[in-house]
Design a protein around this motif. Sequence first.
Motif, PDB file in Angstrom:
ATOM      1  N   SER A 112       0.766  -1.560   0.347  1.00  0.00           N
ATOM      2  CA  SER A 112      -0.176  -0.421   0.139  1.00  0.00           C
ATOM      3  C   SER A 112       1.013   1.538   0.021  1.00  0.00           C
ATOM      4  O   SER A 112       0.577   1.907  -0.094  1.00  0.00           O
ATOM      5  N   LEU A 113       1.904   1.289  -0.333  1.00  0.00           N
ATOM      6  CA  LEU A 113       3.221   1.881  -0.235  1.00  0.00           C
ATOM      7  C   LEU A 113       3.461   2.956  -1.166  1.00  0.00           C
ATOM      8  O   LEU A 113       3.611   3.221  -1.958  1.00  0.00           O
ATOM      9  N   TYR A 114       4.688   1.631  -1.797  1.00  0.00           N
ATOM     10  CA  TYR A 114       5.717   1.574  -2.992  1.00  0.00           C
ATOM     11  C   TYR A 114       5.009   2.449  -3.892  1.00  0.00           C
ATOM     12  O   TYR A 114       5.251   3.085  -4.989  1.00  0.00           O
ATOM     13  N   PRO A 115       3.829   1.139  -4.425  1.00  0.00           N
ATOM     14  CA  PRO A 115       3.074   1.443  -5.152  1.00  0.00           C
ATOM     15  C   PRO A 115       2.264   2.324  -6.162  1.00  0.00           C
ATOM     16  O   PRO A 115       2.831   2.799  -7.207  1.00  0.00           O
ATOM     17  N   VAL A 116       1.802   2.655  -4.840  1.00  0.00           N
ATOM     18  CA  VAL A 116       0.746   3.738  -4.539  1.00  0.00           C
ATOM     19  C   VAL A 116       1.870   5.430  -5.263  1.00  0.00           C
ATOM     20  O   VAL A 116       1.439   6.229  -6.169  1.00  0.00           O
ATOM     21  N   LEU A 117       3.146   5.501  -4.614  1.00  0.00           N
ATOM     22  CA  LEU A 117       4.363   6.656  -4.338  1.00  0.00           C
ATOM     23  C   LEU A 117       4.384   6.869  -6.074  1.00  0.00           C
ATOM     24  O   LEU A 117       4.526   7.560  -6.631  1.00  0.00           O
ATOM     25  N   VAL A 118       4.224   5.139  -6.870  1.00  0.00           N
ATOM     26  CA  VAL A 118       4.807   5.452  -8.122  1.00  0.00           C
ATOM     27  C   VAL A 118       3.803   5.528  -9.056  1.00  0.00           C
ATOM     28  O   VAL A 118       4.289   6.536 -10.321  1.00  0.00           O
ATOM     29  N   PHE A 122       3.202   8.428 -12.598  1.00  0.00           N
ATOM     30  CA  PHE A 122       3.112   7.563 -13.433  1.00  0.00           C
ATOM     31  C   PHE A 122       1.880   7.448 -14.334  1.00  0.00           C
ATOM     32  O   PHE A 122       1.489   7.545 -15.810  1.00  0.00           O
ATOM     33  N   GLY A 123       1.229   7.898 -13.128  1.00  0.00           N
ATOM     34  CA  GLY A 123      -0.871   7.240 -13.385  1.00  0.00           C
ATOM     35  C   GLY A 123      -0.617   8.557 -13.905  1.00  0.00           C
ATOM     36  O   GLY A 123      -0.435   9.553 -14.026  1.00  0.00           O
ATOM     37  N   THR A 124      -2.674   8.431 -14.899  1.00  0.00           N
ATOM     38  CA  THR A 124      -3.108   9.531 -15.108  1.00  0.00           C
ATOM     39  C   THR A 124      -4.585   9.431 -14.915  1.00  0.00           C
ATOM     40  O   THR A 124      -5.010  10.403 -15.355  1.00  0.00           O
ATOM     41  N   SER A 125      -5.034   8.345 -14.051  1.00  0.00           N
ATOM     42  CA  SER A 125      -6.303   8.845 -13.773  1.00  0.00           C
ATOM     43  C   SER A 125      -6.305   9.526 -12.345  1.00  0.00           C
ATOM     44  O   SER A 125      -4.873   9.427 -11.113  1.00  0.00           O
ATOM     45  N   LYS A 126      -7.236  10.314 -12.464  1.00  0.00           N
ATOM     46  CA  LYS A 126      -7.101  11.287 -11.221  1.00  0.00           C
ATOM     47  C   LYS A 126      -7.692  10.603  -9.701  1.00  0.00           C
ATOM     48  O   LYS A 126      -7.830  11.215  -9.072  1.00  0.00           O
ATOM     49  N   HIS A 127      -8.187   9.717  -9.607  1.00  0.00           N
ATOM     50  CA  HIS A 127      -9.256   9.114  -8.813  1.00  0.00           C
ATOM     51  C   HIS A 127      -9.517   7.302  -8.929  1.00  0.00           C
ATOM     52  O   HIS A 127     -10.469   7.129  -7.625  1.00  0.00           O
ATOM     53  N   VAL A 128      -8.382   7.107  -8.869  1.00  0.00           N
ATOM     54  CA  VAL A 128      -8.597   5.625  -8.787  1.00  0.00           C
ATOM     55  C   VAL A 128      -7.211   5.345  -7.084  1.00  0.00           C
ATOM     56  O   VAL A 128      -6.037   6.094  -7.629  1.00  0.00           O
ATOM     57  N   SER A 129      -7.467   4.434  -7.121  1.00  0.00           N
ATOM     58  CA  SER A 129      -6.607   4.645  -5.257  1.00  0.00           C
ATOM     59  C   SER A 129      -6.154   3.135  -5.297  1.00  0.00           C
ATOM     60  O   SER A 129      -6.636   2.149  -6.118  1.00  0.00           O
ATOM     61  N   ILE A 130      -4.440   2.608  -5.933  1.00  0.00           N
ATOM     62  CA  ILE A 130      -4.213   1.547  -6.740  1.00  0.00           C
ATOM     63  C   ILE A 130      -3.797   1.404  -5.039  1.00  0.00           C
ATOM     64  O   ILE A 130      -3.230   1.985  -3.850  1.00  0.00           O
ATOM     65  N   GLY A 131      -3.679  -0.088  -5.003  1.00  0.00           N
ATOM     66  CA  GLY A 131      -2.939  -0.359  -3.501  1.00  0.00           C
ATOM     67  C   GLY A 131      -3.702  -2.210  -3.441  1.00  0.00           C
ATOM     68  O   GLY A 131      -3.921  -2.690  -4.790  1.00  0.00           O
ATOM     69  N   THR A 132      -3.652  -2.854  -2.881  1.00  0.00           N
ATOM     70  CA  THR A 132      -4.557  -3.974  -1.880  1.00  0.00           C
ATOM     71  C   THR A 132      -5.653  -4.165  -3.244  1.00  0.00           C
ATOM     72  O   THR A 132      -6.592  -3.236  -3.160  1.00  0.00           O
ATOM     73  N   PHE A 133      -6.030  -5.543  -3.626  1.00  0.00           N
ATOM     74  CA  PHE A 133      -7.471  -5.982  -3.747  1.00  0.00           C
ATOM     75  C   PHE A 133      -7.377  -7.811  -3.993  1.00  0.00           C
ATOM     76  O   PHE A 133      -6.045  -7.826  -4.210  1.00  0.00           O
ATOM     77  N   ALA A 134      -8.876  -7.575  -4.107  1.00  0.00           N
ATOM     78  CA  ALA A 134      -8.492  -9.267  -2.860  1.00  0.00           C
ATOM     79  C   ALA A 134      -8.537 -10.245  -4.199  1.00  0.00           C
ATOM     80  O   ALA A 134      -8.282 -11.405  -4.121  1.00  0.00           O
ATOM     81  N   VAL A 135      -9.614 -10.302  -5.330  1.00  0.00           N
ATOM     82  CA  VAL A 135      -8.589 -10.281  -6.666  1.00  0.00           C
ATOM     83  C   VAL A 135      -7.968 -11.188  -6.398  1.00  0.00           C
ATOM     84  O   VAL A 135      -6.829 -11.950  -6.897  1.00  0.00           O
ATOM     85  N   GLN A 409      -3.597  13.386  -8.626  1.00  0.00           N
ATOM     86  CA  GLN A 409      -3.183  11.861  -7.812  1.00  0.00           C
ATOM     87  C   GLN A 409      -2.555  12.343  -6.669  1.00  0.00           C
ATOM     88  O   GLN A 409      -1.424  11.571  -5.715  1.00  0.00           O
ATOM     89  N   VAL A 410      -2.602  14.080  -6.198  1.00  0.00           N
ATOM     90  CA  VAL A 410      -1.766  13.756  -5.011  1.00  0.00           C
ATOM     91  C   VAL A 410      -2.441  12.956  -3.739  1.00  0.00           C
ATOM     92  O   VAL A 410      -1.829  12.449  -2.565  1.00  0.00           O
ATOM     93  N   ALA A 411      -3.575  12.713  -3.506  1.00  0.00           N
ATOM     94  CA  ALA A 411      -4.876  11.780  -3.224  1.00  0.00           C
ATOM     95  C   ALA A 411      -4.283  10.927  -2.464  1.00  0.00           C
ATOM     96  O   ALA A 411      -3.872  10.354  -1.281  1.00  0.00           O
ATOM     97  N   GLY A 412      -3.292   9.920  -3.454  1.00  0.00           N
ATOM     98  CA  GLY A 412      -2.509   8.700  -3.355  1.00  0.00           C
ATOM     99  C   GLY A 412      -1.494   9.149  -2.761  1.00  0.00           C
ATOM    100  O   GLY A 412      -0.780   8.636  -2.279  1.00  0.00           O
ATOM    101  N   LEU A 413      -0.439  10.277  -2.541  1.00  0.00           N
ATOM    102  CA  LEU A 413       0.306  10.927  -2.304  1.00  0.00           C
ATOM    103  C   LEU A 413       0.300  10.796  -0.886  1.00  0.00           C
ATOM    104  O   LEU A 413       0.689  10.545  -0.301  1.00  0.00           O
ATOM    105  N   ILE A 414      -1.058  11.422  -0.381  1.00  0.00           N
ATOM    106  CA  ILE A 414      -1.334  11.984   0.628  1.00  0.00           C
ATOM    107  C   ILE A 414      -1.515  10.727   1.900  1.00  0.00           C
ATOM    108  O   ILE A 414      -0.689  10.448   3.208  1.00  0.00           O
ATOM    109  N   SER A 415      -2.035   9.826   0.958  1.00  0.00           N
ATOM    110  CA  SER A 415      -2.445   8.177   1.204  1.00  0.00           C
ATOM    111  C   SER A 415      -1.214   7.920   1.900  1.00  0.00           C
ATOM    112  O   SER A 415      -1.182   6.612   2.415  1.00  0.00           O
TER     113      SER A 415
END
Length: 763
Positions: A112-118, A122-135, A409-415
Amino acid sequence: MEDDGHSFGEYFVHRQVLDELSLDEVAQKGTWSTKPSFSERMKDSLRCSVPRAKELVLSWVPVLGWLPKYSIRENAVGDLISGCSVGIMHIPQGMAYALLASLRPVFGLYTSLYPVLVYFIFGTSKHVSIGTFAVISIMIGSVSERLAPDSNFIVNGTNGTSTVDIDQRDAYRVQIACSVTVLAGLFQILLGVLRVGFVVTYLSEPLVRGYMTGSACHVLGSQLKYLFGVTPVRFSGPLSLIYTVVEVCRLLPQTVMSELVVSLVSLAVLIVVKEINACYRQKMPMPIPIELIVVIAATIITHFCGLPAKYNIDVVGEIPSGLKAPRAPDVTLFSAVIGDAFAVAIVGYAITISLGKTFALKHGYKVDSNQELVALGISNTVGSCFQCYSVTGSLSRSLIQESTGGKTQVAGLISSIIVLITVLKIGSLFQDLPKAILSTIVFVNLKGMFKQFMDVPMLWRTNRFDLLVWLVTFTNTILLNLDLGLAVSVGFSILTVIFRTQLSHYSILGQVPATDLYLDIDTYKEAKEIPGIKIFRSSTTIYYSNAEMYLEALQEKSGIQIGKLLAAKKKHATLKQQDKNKAEQEKKNEMAGDLPVDTYSLKEKKREQFCAQLEGHKQAESPVNGMCNGQVNWAYQTDVSDSVYDTVYDDNVTQVSKDSDKKSRLAYGCHSIILDISTTSFVDTVAVKTLKNLFGDLQEIDVDAYLAGCQPCVVEQLERAEFFSESIPKSNLFVTIHDAVLHILKKLEQSDVILDVFCNTQM
């Protein structure tokens, strides 16, 4: 013209009949091309300049484009609240989903830390939260348990008992997870660089939703052991979910009641508060972080009440503080996990891009599908070096990020900063957290995926092909496990597309009176066939898979049995040659002095039979009786063909048949066929050969064939395939069906017969 009080406009069209050659002349078709050649594109891509270098850098590193323009006044508050909300969700979900991946909870926090920073870079979506997911977590877990089962790490205890070396097992599973992740990331980067982000289009929405629902069942099955506090045997491969559920049911008498009570209380609290969040989400500035509250409360109660020692409650255990140094994944495992890595890459990207495009459409910005592949690939590749497993977009966290006011994407940086603080300072405090609490968090977050069962009645009403794809995908995922189930489901989904082209709708078209509209005579009552002309349409592209079906449908719908007619003509040609040889032999006999054979009476009798048949069929096939609504053409039945050919090929009436060829063809059946190929988007070699043979066979039985509505790209393909020739001129290709009909009637000098067919068309 008025209809129910609504007036409609009228228009008139007056132009010449256009075949393809006339269209090229009238429209001034050019041979130039506005598309740059391959060499020009290569030169342009290799050309170096400051503006081009800047554009290239901004396209690969989007953060350099939008961050300098970031408006603190407009976006800062929303991004701060959103980032804090998502960061709070990351902590319990990261630890819970790590258990799904068969890893220790701390690795979920790393993920939930390193990939979110990356992704922020490089990401273009402003609202997608990257991280762990059940599937994705359960897909990683299935690989880890398959390659590192408990049975491989059994050691002998001091008193003769056997135990599992948990530390060694968990360390090897981390290596496996990192190898799968880096390989999946490399696949995603490669696909993104090659600009093949469209590959995800082969995963249709019913397939993805059916797969996610089936994966949710796997997640549920894997967490039952924590809910009841039992230790079932681990299974892998096909039917592993079924075996796991059966094993858990067998162990139900051994349920640890304290674990069950903790799970049920936690479930009740989570469900109630999440429903409150859903009902009052418009009135609350941010949702109640019930998951984090439950985690903190459960940890405090467990620690101070000594529940692990008193009631044998299984807890998370040691969570090391601080960050670990990066290390390269084990490349020796690549050959064992390459298939799983590709499946993880495709599924992870499909989830992310579907979420990204949904939010982009809602908020009016663009998501670059290829750049998303690259961003996700770099996130996975870099994350694997820091002992993270594969990531994707999370629906629940993305909805929170959007609903709490996140703008960029700043929201992802803060998280990620909140997760970093947890890893450095707070993580070690959660070592007394019961695993049952984490499993209930997973259960509650599966609600959205299980709601996808409502797709079944909806698809039953709307599209049963899609329903079949959904059900087959769900069943394959349940029975064949996640990797093999996905592969089989994709293959089945592609097969359904092929089946649909083979189950296309074929129709004979008729003209709507006083218009240039030609519609299916079985569907529209006012559509009437033009006597002597059959207009045939297929609803799909003609290619190798359905070319034979196209021919069969044409013969069935038009009533023209081409094979029988060709056989009859060949038979009569043979009989004609035999009669000629017989006549020559009789002539020789006469010259030799033998008695002549009186053939006059036989020939006169044939002539009388022909006249009687011709007169009878003229009456039977009048526009009133037959050709306007019939599907079967009597002239092409074998018994009638025999009598007609017997007479036409007779030496004494040959000249008559030549002089009245047009009238006789009109009298005894179809003289022209128009193939409407407006729905055809491409033709392959089989389709070209099929059409060429069809034209040749129709010419053999004295039926003219025409094409109508051909798209320019298809015309070019036909030209390259050398379809047009002296026997099939390009003038047999018309712009519309109406042009072809007018050409035929003019050619036969019959335009006065059909009163509703005009060059002037009133609509």
